[in-house]
Design a protein around this motif. Sequence first.
Motif, PDB file in Angstrom:
ATOM      1  N   LYS A  30      42.118  34.928  50.282  1.00 27.34           N
ATOM      2  CA  LYS A  30      43.127  35.775  50.911  1.00 27.34           C
ATOM      3  C   LYS A  30      43.663  35.133  52.188  1.00 27.34           C
ATOM      4  O   LYS A  30      44.850  35.256  52.508  1.00 27.34           O
ATOM      5  N   ARG A  31      42.771  34.462  52.916  1.00 31.05           N
ATOM      6  CA  ARG A  31      43.191  33.811  54.148  1.00 31.05           C
ATOM      7  C   ARG A  31      44.227  32.733  53.871  1.00 31.05           C
ATOM      8  O   ARG A  31      45.080  32.427  54.710  1.00 31.05           O
ATOM      9  N   ARG A  32      44.182  32.144  52.686  1.00 33.36           N
ATOM     10  CA  ARG A  32      45.148  31.123  52.283  1.00 33.36           C
ATOM     11  C   ARG A  32      46.428  31.743  51.719  1.00 33.36           C
ATOM     12  O   ARG A  32      47.336  31.022  51.310  1.00 33.36           O
ATOM     13  N   GLY A  33      46.442  33.088  51.655  1.00 32.01           N
ATOM     14  CA  GLY A  33      47.638  33.771  51.176  1.00 32.01           C
ATOM     15  C   GLY A  33      47.692  33.934  49.673  1.00 32.01           C
ATOM     16  O   GLY A  33      48.739  34.265  49.118  1.00 32.01           O
ATOM     17  N   GLY A  34      46.590  33.705  48.983  1.00 35.94           N
ATOM     18  CA  GLY A  34      46.583  33.818  47.535  1.00 35.94           C
ATOM     19  C   GLY A  34      46.295  35.233  47.054  1.00 35.94           C
ATOM     20  O   GLY A  34      45.893  36.110  47.824  1.00 35.94           O
ATOM     21  N   SER A  35      46.507  35.451  45.760  1.00 36.75           N
ATOM     22  CA  SER A  35      46.239  36.747  45.132  1.00 36.75           C
ATOM     23  C   SER A  35      45.068  36.600  44.162  1.00 36.75           C
ATOM     24  O   SER A  35      44.986  35.619  43.411  1.00 36.75           O
ATOM     25  N   ILE A  36      44.175  37.582  44.171  1.00 36.29           N
ATOM     26  CA  ILE A  36      43.013  37.564  43.273  1.00 36.29           C
ATOM     27  C   ILE A  36      43.126  38.719  42.302  1.00 36.29           C
ATOM     28  O   ILE A  36      43.290  39.881  42.698  1.00 36.29           O
ATOM     29  N   LEU A  37      43.061  38.388  41.016  1.00 35.04           N
ATOM     30  CA  LEU A  37      43.095  39.378  39.947  1.00 35.04           C
ATOM     31  C   LEU A  37      41.772  39.299  39.179  1.00 35.04           C
ATOM     32  O   LEU A  37      41.257  38.211  38.931  1.00 35.04           O
ATOM     33  N   VAL A  38      41.238  40.454  38.811  1.00 35.05           N
ATOM     34  CA  VAL A  38      39.943  40.521  38.120  1.00 35.05           C
ATOM     35  C   VAL A  38      40.144  41.253  36.803  1.00 35.05           C
ATOM     36  O   VAL A  38      40.806  42.302  36.754  1.00 35.05           O
ATOM     37  N   THR A  39      39.564  40.717  35.727  1.00 34.94           N
ATOM     38  CA  THR A  39      39.769  41.322  34.409  1.00 34.94           C
ATOM     39  C   THR A  39      38.437  41.603  33.712  1.00 34.94           C
ATOM     40  O   THR A  39      37.436  40.923  33.951  1.00 34.94           O
ATOM     41  N   GLY A  40      38.467  42.618  32.859  1.00 34.93           N
ATOM     42  CA  GLY A  40      37.364  42.905  31.939  1.00 34.93           C
ATOM     43  C   GLY A  40      36.088  43.412  32.564  1.00 34.93           C
ATOM     44  O   GLY A  40      35.033  43.385  31.920  1.00 34.93           O
ATOM     45  N   VAL A  41      36.125  43.893  33.808  1.00 33.94           N
ATOM     46  CA  VAL A  41      34.887  44.331  34.482  1.00 33.94           C
ATOM     47  C   VAL A  41      34.284  45.531  33.747  1.00 33.94           C
ATOM     48  O   VAL A  41      34.974  46.520  33.485  1.00 33.94           O
TER      49      VAL A  41
END
Length: 576
Positions: free
Chosen positions: A501-512
């Motif tokens: 997040k500090r690098r400005g990216g987006s994190i998506l999580v699937t299938g939890v």
Amino acid sequence: MSKFGTGRFEGYTFNHFKKDLLSGTIVGIVAVPLAMSFAIASGVKPEYGIYTAIIAGILIALLGGSKYQIGGPTGAFVPILLGIVLSYGYENLLLAGLMAGIMLVLMGLLKLGALIKYIPRPVTVGFTAGIAVIIFTGQIANFLGLRDIEQHERFIENMKEIGSHLDTTNGYSIVVALICFVVMLATPKVLPKVPGALVGIVVSAVTTALLLNGHVATIGSTYGAIPNKLPEFGYPEITMDKILMLLGPAFVIAMLGGIESLLSAVVADGMTNSKHDSNKELIGQGLANIVTPLFGGIPATGAIARTATNIKSGAVSPMSGIIHGIFVLLTLLVLAPLAVHIPLASLAPVLMMVAWNMSEQKNFAHILKMKSGDSLVLVITFLLTVFTSLTVAVEAGLLLAVILFAKRMSEMLVVAKVLPDHASGGGKVTPQVVNASHDCPQVSIYTVEGPLFFGAAQTFEQSILSSINAKPVVLILRLGKVPFIDTTGEEYLRNILRDFKRRGGSILVTGVQPGLKNIFDQNGITEEIEEQNFYPHTGEAINRSMNCLNRNKCIGCQHFAFRECKELSLTGAKIS
């Protein structure tokens, strides 16, 4: 006999009683010589073993959680009890047994009975085999008729003691021991339903009385007369200093007693297709061990061999265990004066056979041949049991087993970078299609399989950080095959989330899975990822990621990781 009682006695009839009477009597016959033998091997008078078989045998049958359990003194306790007697004395052994009983009751009340299944098999086989070696070697002196032997707590010291007294070997004792041994082995072939140990002891004792009187040490010549009366009530001196001093020994008695009794109950379940109550069994064992020391008895537990004999003899209820205790009591009242004539050399082969039968040599050899981590746990537990103490052995065995388990679990973790395989037609993501010329610079997808716990968390973090260093815009984590995460895994995941997040990216999580999602909700990880970034399927996350790309970087890209890439490479156009 009419029907009576409820629960384990519901529907009990006279025919059931006849079966219990027979099985209880047979087990009682087996128990008498074993009770005396185990007591002597534990460094106390033979009658204390008899008292234990009577009181603990009846109470465990009445109050325990198994219908078929036979309780009493056992071989597994011998090295522990002998060590306590040598270090603290008989009176303190009684207090340690009482304290162990209280611990067992507390374990049952706290519902810890199910924990037996978490003790690895190599640990139980290792310490059982070690105990068998101690029992077997502990009878060498009686077998050879050695004189002036002093018992020690340590195996090496006992072996040195035997070696230094070999010049006192008594040939008559060897003859008596061999007579008992041969008769004990031959009896089952001639009289299958008659206990071989009892016949062996009787024949060798009669032989000694008629032909070798005065030439062989007997129970009477060594320990004096056995009183043919009920044990008297009393209680050991209890002080805070003694309690603190005996906490360790009492805990070892409680743990071994709990383990052996529950293992015995499991064996009984397997033989009868029944199911025991493990927590009730611990409470019953505990109450028996609280009461037994008040009458001079030593610690008791479920006896696997006697329980199996009870079942094979036709037992149908706890009544057989009660009858077994009553039979031992009647034997004490009627036949105690005759027991003084039993040679110690006759008891030696009986205990040696007990040691051989409990050694689990087949299981020991099988685990050893595997040449795996289990083999290492087995050998270390075995050696430490023999050369140090059962306490050290079990602690070290369990610790090593946990370390090896953590190592195996960490090796199960798979973190693989994946992309859709368009050639397959279904577009399923696979690691095989990822290579230097086919890997999206802006979207990194990782499949994580296995538990994220302290042993594997660092591997997980390092694998993901390699992607973060490449500065992708979107990180997709496929967690559908992650069964659980511990606090260490949580911390490493938080580090990844915060760095990305500090690098400005987006994190998506699937299938939890729901269980893992609940953990995320509770520990705040869901809040850090944000609820809208969770997706049931990877395809939905990929579609979302297409709207997060830097279009200028897509122009001229030849990786073509996704279906949309060709158009983006040519124009950088927005994909809706």
